[in-house]
Design a protein around this motif. Structure first.
Motif, PDB file in Angstrom:
ATOM      1  N   VAL A 120       0.875  -1.294   0.009  1.00 31.75           N
ATOM      2  CA  VAL A 120       0.063   0.104   0.261  1.00 31.75           C
ATOM      3  C   VAL A 120       1.009   1.194   0.067  1.00 31.75           C
ATOM      4  O   VAL A 120       0.524   2.156  -0.676  1.00 31.75           O
ATOM      5  CB  VAL A 120      -1.122   0.023   1.112  1.00 31.75           C
ATOM      6  N   LEU A 121       2.196   1.165   0.807  1.00 36.06           N
ATOM      7  CA  LEU A 121       2.877   2.396   0.800  1.00 36.06           C
ATOM      8  C   LEU A 121       3.514   2.508  -0.501  1.00 36.06           C
ATOM      9  O   LEU A 121       3.630   3.667  -0.997  1.00 36.06           O
ATOM     10  CB  LEU A 121       3.897   2.093   1.802  1.00 36.06           C
ATOM     11  N   LEU A 122       3.857   1.530  -1.391  1.00 42.12           N
ATOM     12  CA  LEU A 122       4.293   1.679  -2.616  1.00 42.12           C
ATOM     13  C   LEU A 122       3.339   2.405  -3.407  1.00 42.12           C
ATOM     14  O   LEU A 122       3.764   3.305  -4.302  1.00 42.12           O
ATOM     15  CB  LEU A 122       4.655   0.579  -3.203  1.00 42.12           C
ATOM     16  N   PHE A 123       2.184   1.870  -3.561  1.00 38.01           N
ATOM     17  CA  PHE A 123       1.131   2.739  -4.210  1.00 38.01           C
ATOM     18  C   PHE A 123       0.864   4.256  -4.117  1.00 38.01           C
ATOM     19  O   PHE A 123       0.493   5.178  -4.728  1.00 38.01           O
ATOM     20  CB  PHE A 123      -0.236   1.878  -4.293  1.00 38.01           C
ATOM     21  N   ILE A 124       0.872   4.465  -2.519  1.00 36.16           N
ATOM     22  CA  ILE A 124       0.863   5.984  -2.252  1.00 36.16           C
ATOM     23  C   ILE A 124       2.199   6.702  -2.691  1.00 36.16           C
ATOM     24  O   ILE A 124       2.097   7.882  -3.272  1.00 36.16           O
ATOM     25  CB  ILE A 124       0.917   6.074  -0.723  1.00 36.16           C
ATOM     26  N   LEU A 125       3.389   5.951  -2.730  1.00 32.06           N
ATOM     27  CA  LEU A 125       4.440   6.466  -3.320  1.00 32.06           C
ATOM     28  C   LEU A 125       4.205   6.768  -5.133  1.00 32.06           C
ATOM     29  O   LEU A 125       4.654   7.751  -5.461  1.00 32.06           O
ATOM     30  CB  LEU A 125       5.704   5.847  -3.296  1.00 32.06           C
TER      31      LEU A 125
END
Length: 204
Positions: A120-125
């Motif tokens: 999920v953090l990768l998609f936010i990035l």
């Protein structure tokens, strides 16, 4: 008979006389001669050509002045190059990270929901970095300080996300070290040139 021959000779002389031909030609209706088109006076034509040349020179002078004004570009070329290559590298980085997480999820044991959180953090990035690069490019090309200011503010969260994947995620592979060091270098250089560009725009 003698009188008849005399009258014939007189008629022949009258037909052959030049005065009779002249009278007949004078009696014929004369054809009207076509009027020649009146040519404009040379002085007026010279004045018109001189005014046309003067107007052309004035138009060229105005065009050159406008061109000189428009060619004063203050956009940062190094910043634009960095943002361009950063955009392409980020696409490569994001695809590689997705493939690495697929590999980790199949091979390595993750505690709890840590794998889902990191994905999920990768998609936010992906969202934040795309906005940062687009706004930075727009601000640099249009020389708008607020756009570059927003782009500089977004450097902070993006930097910490890269730092998280470099040091603090559950499993850090060797390939991820190289993948995350390169965008951090991009961020440092872009931050420096963004600040220089904003100072240049403010002075201009």
């Amino acid at each position: 008979m003698a009188d008849k021959t005399k009258t014939k000779k007189a008629a022949a002389k009258a037909c052959c006389s030049p005065n009779l031909h002249r009278q007949q030609e004078a009696q014929k209706p004369k054809k009207p001669k076509a009027k020649k088109a009146s040519k404009p006076p040379k002085k007026a034509a010279a004045k018109k050509s001189a005014t046309a040349v003067a107007l052309q020179h004035a138009a060229v002078g105005i065009y050159v002045r406008i061109g000189c004004i428009r060619t004063q570009i203050n956009s940062s070329l190094p910043l634009q190059i960095l943002l361009y290559f950063n955009g392409w590298y980020f696409a490569f980085f994001w695809i590689c990270e997705i493939l690495i997480f697929v590999f980790k999820g199949n091979v390595l044991p993750f505690p709890g929901s840590s794998l889902a959180n990191e994905i999920v953090l990768l998609f936010i990035l992906l969202a934040v970095e795309t906005v940062r690069i687009c706004i930075g490019t727009e601000g640099n090309l249009t020389e708008k300080i607020p756009y570059l200011g927003v782009s500089v503010m977004l450097y902070i969260p993006v930097f910490f996300v890269y730092l998280y994947y470099l040091k603090w995620q559950t499993y850090v592979l060797l390939v991820e070290v190289f993948l995350n060091v390169i965008p951090i270098i991009f961020l440092a250089l872009e931050f420096i040139f963004s600040v220089i560009a904003m100072i240049t725009f403010a002075r201009a």
